[in-house]
Scaffold this active site. Structure first.
Site, PDB file in Angstrom:
ATOM      1  N   ARG A  49      22.378   9.902  42.666  1.00  0.00           N
ATOM      2  CA  ARG A  49      21.192   9.240  42.108  1.00  0.00           C
ATOM      3  C   ARG A  49      20.934  10.036  40.647  1.00  0.00           C
ATOM      4  O   ARG A  49      20.975  11.284  40.581  1.00  0.00           O
ATOM      5  CB  ARG A  49      19.790   9.326  42.778  1.00  0.00           C
ATOM      6  CG  ARG A  49      20.189   8.673  44.330  1.00  0.00           C
ATOM      7  CD  ARG A  49      18.774   8.602  44.740  1.00  0.00           C
ATOM      8  NE  ARG A  49      18.933   8.072  46.324  1.00  0.00           N
ATOM      9  CZ  ARG A  49      17.962   8.175  47.262  1.00  0.00           C
ATOM     10  NH1 ARG A  49      16.889   8.957  46.866  1.00  0.00           N
ATOM     11  NH2 ARG A  49      17.990   7.254  48.337  1.00  0.00           N
ATOM     12  N   ASP A  51      17.473   9.979  37.839  1.00  0.00           N
ATOM     13  CA  ASP A  51      16.056   9.434  37.671  1.00  0.00           C
ATOM     14  C   ASP A  51      15.796   8.622  36.870  1.00  0.00           C
ATOM     15  O   ASP A  51      16.756   8.306  35.881  1.00  0.00           O
ATOM     16  CB  ASP A  51      15.412  10.879  37.488  1.00  0.00           C
ATOM     17  CG  ASP A  51      15.016  11.721  38.765  1.00  0.00           C
ATOM     18  OD1 ASP A  51      15.162  11.175  39.952  1.00  0.00           O
ATOM     19  OD2 ASP A  51      14.852  12.824  38.799  1.00  0.00           O
ATOM     20  N   ARG A 194      15.797  19.061  36.001  1.00  0.00           N
ATOM     21  CA  ARG A 194      14.826  18.784  35.092  1.00  0.00           C
ATOM     22  C   ARG A 194      13.573  19.987  35.625  1.00  0.00           C
ATOM     23  O   ARG A 194      12.896  20.806  34.758  1.00  0.00           O
ATOM     24  CB  ARG A 194      13.867  17.626  35.417  1.00  0.00           C
ATOM     25  CG  ARG A 194      14.957  16.598  34.609  1.00  0.00           C
ATOM     26  CD  ARG A 194      14.402  15.094  34.994  1.00  0.00           C
ATOM     27  NE  ARG A 194      12.953  15.010  34.590  1.00  0.00           N
ATOM     28  CZ  ARG A 194      12.098  13.980  35.228  1.00  0.00           C
ATOM     29  NH1 ARG A 194      12.663  13.182  36.156  1.00  0.00           N
ATOM     30  NH2 ARG A 194      10.696  13.989  34.696  1.00  0.00           N
TER      31      ARG A 194
END
Length: 245
Positions: A49, A51, A194
């Site tokens: 995945r 974001d 992040r």
């Protein structure tokens, strides 16, 4: 038969890779176009995945179908897909190959710049003040190896384990006042890159010592780490697979 599809995308207007009911996703756009061209319901499975707002210079996904002309399908897909998604190659692989579970490693880049650079603002984070990149590289070396990265993961995820093996973590100056953080691991948790970058920047601003950073890793507590940096400067850039696929 199973096929791998290699693509890139600008994630600015997408709610990430994963199809979801409340926003447009890259997976949804790809499935819709494949289903239209192949005249059957096609489901694609991505290598992982991303974001909302995160980009990919390389994403890999697999799908199952029969009797495909790979170059022709890639050509037609690129005509049908939005301008911010591009297919580079489609290739047959073994039935056991899996875009996510067969991957050996993934590499992300996070880009920052230190002065006003108008053409970077959409794909790089502008930083203000003094940033100690050598010190951040010292902290980044503490990430290498196999660790529980719960401190850098989004809460309430469905992963069975938060243990990852990081083989590269490095800040490099790619142009005057332009820096890039590269990190390679066998797997990544949701929001992990992040959160790591955000915490390294706390170190770079002198608000966290190397000992403190080491303790953040050991605590397995998301509240002990720094805030997530914005997604627009994050790129998935490489995914490695076994040669025998």
């Amino acid at each position: 038969m199973r096929y791998f599809i290699r693509l890139s995308f600008d994630g600015a207007r997408y709610h990430g890779w994963q199809a979801q009911p409340n926003g447009v996703s890259v997976q949804e756009a790809l499935q819709r176009c494949l289903s239209t061209l192949l005249r059957q319901d096609i489901k694609v499975t991505g290598a992982g995945r991303t974001d909302a707002g995160v980009h990919a210079r390389l994403m890999v996904a697999h799908f199952d179908a029969e009797g495909i002309d790979c170059p022709q399908l890639a050509y037609k897909l690129n005509k049908l897909l939005p301008e911010d998604i591009a297919v580079s190659r489609i290739e047959p692989v073994s039935e056991a190959s899996h875009a996510r579970f067969s991957a050996l490693s993934r590499t992300y880049h996070y880009c920052v710049h230190l002065r006003k650079l108008p053409f970077l603002r959409g794909y790089s984070l502008r930083l203000f003040g003094q940033i100690d990149f050598p010190r951040m590289n010292e902290a980044a070396r503490l990430l290498l190896g196999t660790h529980d990265f719960t401190s850098f993961s989004k809460l309430s995820t469905d992963t069975k384990t938060n243990v990852c093996t990081v083989s590269q973590a490095l800040w490099e100056e790619t142009a005057p006042d332009v820096w890039r953080f590269s990190i390679t691991a066998n797997r990544f948790l949701r929001g992990m890159v992040r959160a790591i970058v955000g915490t390294l920047l706390v170190v770079g601003r002198g608000r966290m010592t190397l000992s403190d950073f080491s303790e953040v890793i050991a605590k397995h507590d998301r509240c002990s780490a720094g805030e997530n940096v914005p997604p627009h400067a994050l790129f998935l850039v490489d995914i490695q697979y076994p040669q025998e696929l």
